[in-house]
Design a protein around this motif. Structure first.
Motif, PDB file in Angstrom:
ATOM      1  N   THR A 271       2.270 -16.901  -2.680  1.00  0.00           N
ATOM      2  CA  THR A 271       1.544 -15.794  -2.063  1.00  0.00           C
ATOM      3  C   THR A 271       0.093 -15.835  -2.509  1.00  0.00           C
ATOM      4  O   THR A 271      -0.206 -16.240  -3.639  1.00  0.00           O
ATOM      5  N   LYS A 272      -0.788 -15.436  -1.615  1.00  0.00           N
ATOM      6  CA  LYS A 272      -2.198 -15.354  -1.974  1.00  0.00           C
ATOM      7  C   LYS A 272      -2.444 -14.180  -2.914  1.00  0.00           C
ATOM      8  O   LYS A 272      -3.291 -14.234  -3.796  1.00  0.00           O
ATOM      9  N   ASN A 273      -1.691 -13.103  -2.715  1.00  0.00           N
ATOM     10  CA  ASN A 273      -1.909 -11.885  -3.488  1.00  0.00           C
ATOM     11  C   ASN A 273      -1.592 -12.097  -4.967  1.00  0.00           C
ATOM     12  O   ASN A 273      -0.466 -12.436  -5.333  1.00  0.00           O
ATOM     13  N   ARG A 274      -2.572 -11.855  -5.800  1.00  0.00           N
ATOM     14  CA  ARG A 274      -2.383 -12.019  -7.244  1.00  0.00           C
ATOM     15  C   ARG A 274      -1.437 -10.961  -7.810  1.00  0.00           C
ATOM     16  O   ARG A 274      -0.630 -11.248  -8.704  1.00  0.00           O
ATOM     17  N   ALA A 275      -1.533  -9.719  -7.302  1.00  0.00           N
ATOM     18  CA  ALA A 275      -0.823  -8.604  -7.924  1.00  0.00           C
ATOM     19  C   ALA A 275       0.680  -8.837  -8.042  1.00  0.00           C
ATOM     20  O   ALA A 275       1.232  -8.786  -9.154  1.00  0.00           O
ATOM     21  N   PRO A 276       1.412  -9.087  -6.947  1.00  0.00           N
ATOM     22  CA  PRO A 276       2.857  -9.267  -7.116  1.00  0.00           C
ATOM     23  C   PRO A 276       3.207 -10.502  -7.933  1.00  0.00           C
ATOM     24  O   PRO A 276       4.150 -10.479  -8.729  1.00  0.00           O
ATOM     25  N   ARG A 277       2.427 -11.563  -7.781  1.00  0.00           N
ATOM     26  CA  ARG A 277       2.710 -12.799  -8.497  1.00  0.00           C
ATOM     27  C   ARG A 277       2.645 -12.588 -10.008  1.00  0.00           C
ATOM     28  O   ARG A 277       3.527 -13.006 -10.771  1.00  0.00           O
ATOM     29  N   PHE A 278       1.597 -11.901 -10.467  1.00  0.00           N
ATOM     30  CA  PHE A 278       1.432 -11.675 -11.900  1.00  0.00           C
ATOM     31  C   PHE A 278       2.461 -10.677 -12.438  1.00  0.00           C
ATOM     32  O   PHE A 278       2.929 -10.806 -13.570  1.00  0.00           O
TER      33      PHE A 278
ATOM     34  N   HIS B  80      -6.191  -4.733  -2.855  1.00  0.00           N
ATOM     35  CA  HIS B  80      -5.963  -6.065  -3.414  1.00  0.00           C
ATOM     36  C   HIS B  80      -5.077  -6.040  -4.653  1.00  0.00           C
ATOM     37  O   HIS B  80      -4.501  -7.069  -5.026  1.00  0.00           O
ATOM     38  N   THR B  81      -4.974  -4.885  -5.315  1.00  0.00           N
ATOM     39  CA  THR B  81      -4.154  -4.804  -6.520  1.00  0.00           C
ATOM     40  C   THR B  81      -2.791  -4.172  -6.265  1.00  0.00           C
ATOM     41  O   THR B  81      -1.964  -4.103  -7.180  1.00  0.00           O
ATOM     42  N   CYS B  82      -2.551  -3.724  -5.032  1.00  0.00           N
ATOM     43  CA  CYS B  82      -1.249  -3.097  -4.764  1.00  0.00           C
ATOM     44  C   CYS B  82      -0.513  -3.709  -3.585  1.00  0.00           C
ATOM     45  O   CYS B  82       0.684  -3.482  -3.427  1.00  0.00           O
ATOM     46  N   GLN B  83      -1.197  -4.494  -2.748  1.00  0.00           N
ATOM     47  CA  GLN B  83      -0.506  -5.078  -1.602  1.00  0.00           C
ATOM     48  C   GLN B  83       0.589  -6.019  -2.072  1.00  0.00           C
ATOM     49  O   GLN B  83       0.399  -6.812  -2.985  1.00  0.00           O
ATOM     50  N   GLY B  84       1.755  -5.905  -1.464  1.00  0.00           N
ATOM     51  CA  GLY B  84       2.894  -6.715  -1.869  1.00  0.00           C
ATOM     52  C   GLY B  84       3.745  -6.061  -2.933  1.00  0.00           C
ATOM     53  O   GLY B  84       4.791  -6.598  -3.307  1.00  0.00           O
ATOM     54  N   LEU B  85       3.315  -4.892  -3.441  1.00  0.00           N
ATOM     55  CA  LEU B  85       4.066  -4.162  -4.457  1.00  0.00           C
ATOM     56  C   LEU B  85       4.504  -2.815  -3.897  1.00  0.00           C
ATOM     57  O   LEU B  85       4.055  -2.379  -2.842  1.00  0.00           O
ATOM     58  N   GLU B  86       5.377  -2.149  -4.629  1.00  0.00           N
ATOM     59  CA  GLU B  86       5.839  -0.839  -4.186  1.00  0.00           C
ATOM     60  C   GLU B  86       6.010   0.075  -5.390  1.00  0.00           C
ATOM     61  O   GLU B  86       6.254  -0.368  -6.505  1.00  0.00           O
ATOM     62  N   PHE B  87       5.851   1.367  -5.125  1.00  0.00           N
ATOM     63  CA  PHE B  87       5.956   2.384  -6.162  1.00  0.00           C
ATOM     64  C   PHE B  87       6.882   3.485  -5.661  1.00  0.00           C
ATOM     65  O   PHE B  87       7.198   3.551  -4.478  1.00  0.00           O
ATOM     66  N   ASP B  88       7.309   4.353  -6.558  1.00  0.00           N
ATOM     67  CA  ASP B  88       8.076   5.512  -6.104  1.00  0.00           C
ATOM     68  C   ASP B  88       7.158   6.430  -5.292  1.00  0.00           C
ATOM     69  O   ASP B  88       7.490   6.823  -4.168  1.00  0.00           O
ATOM     70  N   TYR B  89       5.994   6.757  -5.888  1.00  0.00           N
ATOM     71  CA  TYR B  89       5.013   7.603  -5.209  1.00  0.00           C
ATOM     72  C   TYR B  89       3.656   6.928  -5.267  1.00  0.00           C
ATOM     73  O   TYR B  89       3.302   6.322  -6.284  1.00  0.00           O
ATOM     74  N   VAL B  90       2.919   7.027  -4.195  1.00  0.00           N
ATOM     75  CA  VAL B  90       1.564   6.505  -4.168  1.00  0.00           C
ATOM     76  C   VAL B  90       0.623   7.651  -3.799  1.00  0.00           C
ATOM     77  O   VAL B  90       0.897   8.441  -2.896  1.00  0.00           O
ATOM     78  N   GLY B  91      -0.474   7.757  -4.558  1.00  0.00           N
ATOM     79  CA  GLY B  91      -1.521   8.725  -4.229  1.00  0.00           C
ATOM     80  C   GLY B  91      -2.686   7.963  -3.614  1.00  0.00           C
ATOM     81  O   GLY B  91      -3.187   7.017  -4.220  1.00  0.00           O
ATOM     82  N   VAL B  92      -3.117   8.354  -2.429  1.00  0.00           N
ATOM     83  CA  VAL B  92      -4.148   7.618  -1.701  1.00  0.00           C
ATOM     84  C   VAL B  92      -5.395   8.482  -1.542  1.00  0.00           C
ATOM     85  O   VAL B  92      -5.327   9.591  -0.997  1.00  0.00           O
ATOM     86  N   ILE B  93      -6.526   7.980  -2.026  1.00  0.00           N
ATOM     87  CA  ILE B  93      -7.818   8.627  -1.794  1.00  0.00           C
ATOM     88  C   ILE B  93      -8.473   7.924  -0.614  1.00  0.00           C
ATOM     89  O   ILE B  93      -8.787   6.734  -0.680  1.00  0.00           O
ATOM     90  N   ILE B  94      -8.633   8.659   0.471  1.00  0.00           N
ATOM     91  CA  ILE B  94      -9.264   8.110   1.676  1.00  0.00           C
ATOM     92  C   ILE B  94     -10.749   8.418   1.618  1.00  0.00           C
ATOM     93  O   ILE B  94     -11.154   9.580   1.559  1.00  0.00           O
ATOM     94  N   GLY B  95     -11.569   7.370   1.636  1.00  0.00           N
ATOM     95  CA  GLY B  95     -13.012   7.541   1.541  1.00  0.00           C
ATOM     96  C   GLY B  95     -13.672   7.782   2.890  1.00  0.00           C
ATOM     97  O   GLY B  95     -12.995   7.913   3.926  1.00  0.00           O
ATOM     98  N   ASP B  96     -14.985   7.792   2.889  1.00  0.00           N
ATOM     99  CA  ASP B  96     -15.742   8.113   4.103  1.00  0.00           C
ATOM    100  C   ASP B  96     -15.747   6.999   5.145  1.00  0.00           C
ATOM    101  O   ASP B  96     -16.343   7.147   6.211  1.00  0.00           O
ATOM    102  N   ASP B  97     -15.076   5.876   4.864  1.00  0.00           N
ATOM    103  CA  ASP B  97     -14.977   4.835   5.896  1.00  0.00           C
ATOM    104  C   ASP B  97     -13.938   5.184   6.946  1.00  0.00           C
ATOM    105  O   ASP B  97     -13.819   4.509   7.964  1.00  0.00           O
ATOM    106  N   LEU B  98     -13.175   6.277   6.705  1.00  0.00           N
ATOM    107  CA  LEU B  98     -12.223   6.778   7.706  1.00  0.00           C
ATOM    108  C   LEU B  98     -12.464   8.268   7.844  1.00  0.00           C
ATOM    109  O   LEU B  98     -12.304   9.033   6.893  1.00  0.00           O
TER     110      LEU B  98
END
Length: 628
Positions: free
Chosen positions: A301-308, A529-547
């Motif tokens: 996988t290209k994604n470092r997060a799950p691999r590590f 980039h640090t969470c794609q490919g991983l999963e959590f029980d709960y995720v808190g998402v801060i949506i910035g001004d790009d949306l």
């Protein structure tokens, strides 16, 4: 959730009066926001009428419980019929019946627990009905605490009410399926007496639906996460039961890998699936089985997060070198000789990039070159940078260039994340305007915990509380704040500041590759980039001004992305037409938030910097909940 439940006598009355179909349609529309189609109605009419005839036996108690369409917790799979009562010792029991309208089947050689049958206008590979009934029963037992704590005995079986056995060598009862036939017997059109005996073997007394209420109201055992289960999976333990198309794809990978090893011909398989459909679980399951069978297999996988994260968990019990040989970067195959490996399982294939540092060619091309058989697990809606070239079109182009055998594409549809709710995924895509207008207000088995927070501090406290249970909850954010302290080693140096609320937190520290499992990282914020490919029980998402939400539309704004974000760099070069470039960037931003908002298995908590977007999401969530 049970769509319909009654006593045996009540079920019979509804059948005779012709009310059952209407009740099912009404409840499904009310609870799931959809109207059953004519095929579904016809299936109910045929199968449930036959089921009523089966139950028409004086030794099956009149006050036994009958459930139709029970949703298995944490999945989007439904059991057709459950019959409940008490056994001879007055302990609760439930007979699980998987109904099939099949008229014929073919044995599939070289694939465990898989048959071929005519369905939905064509011949398709499916799990054997006995395997399906057994895994459904085991999944209920795995997730439903009442079933575990009250020791409710489950008796799975399959009833093919239109199927007539040809002879003693019929494919559906072939000895190759004996393991599953023993676990969940199959009954066909001429076996109605035998099915009655099977039901009566379990149920001696009625329970006035009490066991159904226990099953329906049972608290759920939390879902397992892949990163927590990786060690046991590599050791060959069945941590995740493969249901339906997961099992079909797994067996297909096993068979093709053997064929490729034997004849040396290159093969390529694309497995598509959205967030939470089990792509990574399937890839790791296949890796464990393949290596146990002596094949040279590797997960890439290209994604470092799950691999590590996988490596960190595995290295506690294995030699580091052995672990590194199993899990590799997708960019590590540039110098590999042709057919070095028997099989490469490419997870998150949508994140593969073109020619880059220390690479001779596109990663897709390098991966196909390095293996006899390459499997690409793909979800193009999770491409989140301009450099991502992992598309079906590109994979097929390179496969043809190598003269590889292109296997028939497979698709995973079952939802195992986000509370097992397909409805949440559909709702989210609609809310983010990722195809069509914002008018999806129905739900499908919605038990997902989604909330809007007006203060980022309150969001952090909520995630911190959830994380205190198992260290499986995290904060993430859109890339709208500069990574101004890259290389820092203290989380009290704040990159993300929302001054209105006196809120400040750090991006995840650059000194660790295992942010997802580090005990203190709940105090840091991850990006895609640090969470794609991983999963959590709960995720808190801060949506910035790009949306943002403006003039009745959810819009994206590239100018609000951080200057340290390189995910959109090069869009103009890739797409010289400004309008086409703008459409591509727009899609990348929406894909990013969809990816972030589907990391949680049990819930997603949200804070928006844009207040109109906050109000819009509140309204849409309220509309969503009204249909529960």
């Amino acid at each position: 959730m049970i769509i319909y439940k009654e006593t045996k006598i009540g079920f019979s009355h509804d059948i005779i009066k012709g009310d059952l179909e209407e009740r099912l349609c009404h409840t499904i529309h009310e609870k799931m926001g959809r109207k059953p189609d004519d095929t579904e109605k016809r299936t109910w009419r045929d199968s449930l009428l036959v089921m009523n005839n089966i139950l028409n036996d004086e030794n099956i108690p009149k006050d036994s419980g009958i459930a139709v369409e029970y949703n298995i917790p944490n999945t989007n799979k439904r059991v057709d019929v459950i019959i409940t009562g008490l056994d001879e010792r007055e302990n609760p029991v439930a007979v699980i019946v998987e109904l099939k309208a099949w008229e014929s089947a073919e044995k599939v050689d070289g694939e465990d627990g898989v048959v071929r049958t005519y369905i939905k206008g064509g011949i398709k590979e499916m799990t054997h009905p006995s395997y399906q009934a057994w895994t459904y029963a085991m999944s209920i037992e795995d997730f439903n605490l009442n079933v575990q704590e009250r020791q409710i005995q489950l008796g799975p079986c399959a009833f093919l009410h239109n199927y007539v056995l040809k002879d003693d060598n019929d494919p559906i009862t072939d000895p190759c399926y004996k393991e599953y036939l023993d676990l969940a017997p199959v009954f066909t059109r001429r076996d109605q007496t035998e099915l009655r005996k099977f039901i009566k073997k379990f149920i001696r007394y009625g329970d006035d639906m009490e066991t159904l209420y226990l099953i329906d109201d049972g608290k759920l055992r939390p879902s397992k996460s892949l990163q927590d289960s990786i060690v046991k999976m590599i050791d060959g333990n069945e941590e995740f039961r493969m249901l339906d198309e997961q099992k079909v794809v797994h067996e297909k990978i096993m068979r093709i890998s053997r064929e490729a090893k034997d004849d040396g011909k290159k093969r390529v398989l694309i497995v598509k699936g959205g967030p939470g459909t089990g792509k990574s679980v399937l890839a790791v399951n296949a890796l464990a089985k393949l290596t146990a069978n002596g094949l040279a297999a590797v997960y890439a996988t290209k994604n470092r997060a799950p691999r590590f994260v996988y490596n960190a968990n595995l290295k506690n019990t294995r030699k580091p070198r052995n672990v590194d040989n199993l899990f590799r970067s997708a960019g590590a195959f540039g110098m590999a000789r042709t057919n070095t490996f028997d099989i490469i399982l490419v997870d998150e294939a949508h994140r593969l990039i073109g020619r880059g540092y220390n690479q001779r060619d596109d990663q897709i091309k390098e991966l196909i070159n390095a293996a006899k058989f390459t499997v690409f697990f793909l979800d193009e809606s999770q491409r989140v940078t301009v450099s991502d070239v992992g598309t079906k079109e590109n994979i097929l182009r390179y496969a043809e260039e190598f003269g590889a055998i292109i296997e028939e594409e497979e698709e995973l549809e079952s939802q195992f994340r986000c509370g097992g709710s397909d409805g949440y995924i559909s709702w989210l895509e609609d809310v983010l305007h990722m195809g069509g207008t914002a008018n999806f207000d129905g739900v499908d088995n919605f038990s997902y915990d989604i909330r809007i927070f007006k203060d980022p501090n309150a969001l952090f406290e909520a995630i911190k509380e959830k994380n205190s249970v198992k260290n499986r909850s995290r904060l993430v954010a859109g890339y709208c704040w500069n990574w101004i302290t890259e290389g820092k080693n203290k989380s009290d140096v704040h990159d993300i500041v929302i001054s209105e609320f006196n809120f400040g937190m750090s991006w995840n520290l650059g000194s660790t590759n295992t942010w997802a499992i580090d005990p203190g990282s709940v105090k840091e914020i991850g990006c895609v980039h640090t969470c794609q490919g991983l999963e959590f029980d709960y995720v808190g998402v801060i949506i910035g001004d790009d949306l943002r939400y403006e003039n009745g539309e959810v819009i994206t704004d590239q100018s609000k992305r951080a200057r340290t974000d390189f995910s959109l760099k090069g869009a103009g070069s890739k797409y010289p037409d400004p309008k086409e470039a703008a459409r591509f960037v727009d899609r990348i931003i929406r894909n990013t938030y969809k990816t972030l908002m589907t990391r949680g298995m049990e819930g997603c908590y949200i804070y928006c910097t844009d207040k109109p977007l906050e109000r819009y999401l509140e309204k849409r969530i309220e509309m969503f909940r009204r249909n529960v």
